[in-house]
Design an enzyme around this catalytic site. Structure first.
Site, PDB file in Angstrom:
ATOM      1  N   CYS A 122       0.519  -1.264   0.117  1.00  0.00           N
ATOM      2  CA  CYS A 122      -0.168  -0.229  -0.174  1.00  0.00           C
ATOM      3  C   CYS A 122       0.411   1.228  -0.147  1.00  0.00           C
ATOM      4  CB  CYS A 122      -1.130   0.023   1.262  1.00  0.00           C
ATOM      5  SG  CYS A 122      -1.616   1.425   0.893  1.00  0.00           S
ATOM      6  N   GLU A 157       9.319  -0.785 -11.221  1.00  0.00           N
ATOM      7  CA  GLU A 157       8.431  -0.298 -11.873  1.00  0.00           C
ATOM      8  C   GLU A 157       6.832  -0.502 -11.436  1.00  0.00           C
ATOM      9  OE1 GLU A 157       9.569  -3.473 -15.705  1.00  0.00           O
ATOM     10  OE2 GLU A 157       8.312  -4.693 -14.420  1.00  0.00           O
ATOM     11  N   CYS A 164      -7.781  -0.384   0.213  1.00  0.00           N
ATOM     12  CA  CYS A 164      -7.712  -0.099   1.944  1.00  0.00           C
ATOM     13  C   CYS A 164      -8.484   1.081   2.192  1.00  0.00           C
ATOM     14  CB  CYS A 164      -6.174  -0.799   2.393  1.00  0.00           C
ATOM     15  SG  CYS A 164      -5.118   0.778   2.586  1.00  0.00           S
ATOM     16  N   GLU A 313      16.306  -1.938 -18.798  1.00  0.00           N
ATOM     17  CA  GLU A 313      16.310  -2.981 -19.319  1.00  0.00           C
ATOM     18  C   GLU A 313      15.621  -3.640 -20.770  1.00  0.00           C
ATOM     19  OE1 GLU A 313      12.595  -5.262 -16.770  1.00  0.00           O
ATOM     20  OE2 GLU A 313      14.002  -4.417 -14.861  1.00  0.00           O
TER      21      GLU A 313
END
Length: 682
Positions: A122, A157, A164, A313
């Site tokens: 979170c 990423e 929540c 990447e």
């Protein structure tokens, strides 16, 4: 002379390396010894470490072990390499989830997720933010001034949503701030009188989910904005201790291909350098299309910070997470890497350095295969790439100069995708690709910009499907054309405001109707098997998907529809407004029409081409791009087709940087490339 923009002024070089995970090999230190030998052999000068190393760095709460990282950083540096040091927040350790369950995300059905995978945390959780700040502070104090560390790789990423209670309350606070605590203002912006969905207070608002409200488009749009804002705020929390301790070391985070979950223009505001992970599907059919689409994202990430970016990447061979995982054919491994440099990257970096023995990425491509030696095709290709980067190292820090930009807007995409109209798949990103392709095939450098960008430096701005157009954006486009700019826009322009409310008074909204000199009365959506017709200059072009029925209100009609009840009505127009001109394409075509229009416009506007190209563009699969330091021009010519291409004219005599020969033309084999430099003008 332009100043060069290096990733780090203390390391003014092209970067060659990748993700290194020595923590996976703590029990076999001989592997570390071999890695150092192989890194030098592969001509790698950088390694990115620590990305998912939290459990190794802090195996128990408050108990730290930096020994493997100490040794790795020192050894890479002693072998001539540099480090991009990652913060480990992309995957927290098990003990944290056990002790502090609030760090785990809640899904749209209200279920707390179990400890699993990665990015299952979170962003709002105060506990998680504090834990991240603690570990980042320790890393910065320990390594921030180490001469090996040239950049910070923040997490990995970013993406995902959490529903929540902490996030729900943060969302309500976000809305209170935006609507100045006035629930009536929110209701008007959301048009909640529809279906009697009026809110009585901010406390009633819940994030849109599969169990709750999803029909209020303004709410859906604000939720996506909140997710971006909360992610950006989390990133700021990550960066803060690093900048406090080592302010001169740049920070970046690796973003993704065509990712729609976050507005990357907002992420770019808090980063020093843009970086991204490039994984196109080579050899999947239309090679030119694959190359061009990938080039679009290279151009976007370069434009994001207005300076060279990093390809953080790429795979040297294959990936393991697509439906079909095909290795790059010989030659494509090098060409795909050169593509990044051509479009403004200052790095070729791989995921991963060494293949993992287990878990989900054990068959993902790597520089070092499970065999563990240099005696593989892939390793030798990486070694060759390192040699090439060494030969062209002077290109590091050079800019890409573009006279044309395509406007690509996340909020517009979100609103289009959410709109229950026209067709289910609006194909916004694909449409932007199409206009980029017409420039790519002509070797014309192109920026990909957001609505906040400065338009004044561009001769041509292309705005495909700009459905969501705020009043501020309308004013910006109006000013741009009035001052002498050329604006090329398409169907669906200016239909809703920033709250996804339809404009009244006709489309396109506000001043845009005057700028373009047209009125869009309605839109005809074609079935997939249908085609329409547009006629321009005696030539007929096929149309697909959309045909707007527009009226000229001062605009010059350049093309008309050839069939249906609107046959003979305007389909493509131009209009002089102030010192500039606005073109409007009221339909979607197959690419033939816009290709010819952009050929004409590029000639009229004198857009700089990297090399001479015929009217139809360069041969299939061939493109060219340039970078410059203000004096020397560096030219990249690339062939993505499966066939050799000969006699490509360069437009001037240039020096081949890989052979030293002087040439006025070149021939390229299948998946071939050439890199040239002009004579210094000094």
């Amino acid at each position: 002379m332009k100043m060069k923009h290096y990733a780090n002024e203390q390391f003014p070089h092209l970067i060659h390396g990748g993700d290194y995970n020595p923590e996976q090999w703590i029990d076999t230190p001989s592997v570390w010894d071999e890695d150092m030998r192989l890194m030098k052999l592969a001509n790698c000068n950088e390694m990115t470490v620590g990305i998912f190393a939290w459990s190794a760095l802090e195996p128990q709460e408050g108990k730290y072990d930096f020994s493997f990282l100490d040794e790795t950083i020192d050894r890479v540096y002693q072998n001539g390499g540099r480090i991009m040091l990652a913060t480990p927040s992309g995957a927290r350790p098990h003990w944290m989830a056990d002790k502090y369950p609030e760090v785990l995300r809640v899904d749209g059905k209200g279920q707390r997720m179990h400890f699993s995978a990665r990015h299952n945390h979170c962003f709002t959780s105060p506990v998680y933010r504090e834990k991240v700040r603690e570990i980042n502070t320790l890393l910065a104090k320990r390594y921030g001034n180490h001469p090996a560390v040239i950049a910070w790789h923040i997490s990995n990423e970013y993406g995902g949503e959490c529903y929540c209670p902490l996030c729900q309350n943060a969302f309500r606070d976000f809305l209170r701030r935006k609507y100045e605590g006035d629930i009536g203002k929110l209701n008007r912006a959301y048009w909640t009188s529809f279906w009697s969905h009026t809110y009585d207070s901010f406390d009633q608002i819940e994030a849109p989910s599969e169990l709750g409200e999803r029909s209020i488009h303004g709410l859906n749009l604000d939720w996506k904005r909140f997710v971006t804002a909360q992610t950006v705020d989390f990133i700021k929390n990550e960066i803060a201790p690093i900048k406090e301790i080592c302010p001169s070391v740049p920070v970046t985070t690796n973003m993704m291909y065509a990712f729609d979950g976050l507005n990357y223009n907002k992420l770019g505001e808090v980063l020093d350098i843009a970086s991204w992970d490039s994984y196109p599907e080579w050899h999947s059919g239309d090679q030119e299309k694959t190359a061009q689409n990938n080039a679009f994202w290279h151009d976007f990430f370069r434009t994001l910070k207005g300076r060279p970016f990093l390809m953080m990447e790429s795979t040297p061979s294959l990936v393991n997470w697509k439906e079909i995982n095909k290795p790059k054919r010989p030659g494509m491994d090098l060409l795909a890497s050169v593509q990044a440099i051509a479009h403004g990257s200052d790095s070729v970096q791989y995921f991963q350095w060494r293949k993992s023995r287990g878990s989900v990425e054990k068959f993902h491509g790597a520089v070092v295969d499970h065999v563990g030696t240099e005696h593989t095709r892939v390793f030798q290709a990486v070694k060759r790439m390192g040699e090439i980067l060494g030969q062209i190292d002077e290109i590091a820090g050079c800019d890409v100069s573009a006279e044309v930009a395509i406007l690509y807007d996340w909020e517009n995409m979100w609103a289009l995708d959410d709109s229950q109209a026209f067709a289910k798949n609006k194909k916004y990103t694909e449409t932007c690709y199409g206009y980029h392709k017409a420039l790519w095939k002509r070797g014309i450098n192109c920026d990909i910009i957001g609505t906040d960008a400065d338009l004044s430096k561009y001769k041509l701005v292309i705005a495909p499907m700009l459905y969501l157009t705020s009043e501020a954006t309308i004013d910006k486009l109006t000013t741009y054309v009035a001052a002498g700019g050329t604006l090329y826009a398409t169907y669906m322009l200016g239909m809703v405001d920033e709250n996804d409310l339809c404009y009244l008074g006709g489309f396109p909204a506000g001043n845009l109707r005057e700028v373009f000199g047209i009125w869009n009365e309605e839109i005809d959506t074609l079935f997939p098997e249908e085609t329409g017709e547009v006629v321009m200059g005696g030539k007929t072009y096929p149309t697909v998907d959309y045909s707007e029925i527009i009226h000229a209100e001062g605009a010059t009609v350049l093309a008309t529809y050839g069939k249906e009840f609107y046959a003979g009505m305007p389909a493509f127009t131009s209009h002089v407004y102030g010192k500039g001109k606005a073109y409007y394409q009221a339909f979607r075509d197959t690419g033939l029409f816009q290709d010819e229009v952009l050929e004409t416009l590029s000639n009229q506007l004198g857009l700089q081409r990297s090399i001479p190209s015929p009217a139809g563009g360069l041969p299939y699969g061939v493109t060219a791009h340039t970078r410059t330091d203000g004096q020397t021009v560096y030219l990249f010519v690339e062939n993505y087709s499966d066939n050799p291409v000969g006699n490509i004219e360069l437009g001037a005599e240039m020096t081949d940087m890989l052979t030293g020969e002087r040439r006025t033309a070149c021939s390229l084999p299948r998946y071939g490339f050439a890199i040239f430099k002009s004579q210094d003008k000094s």
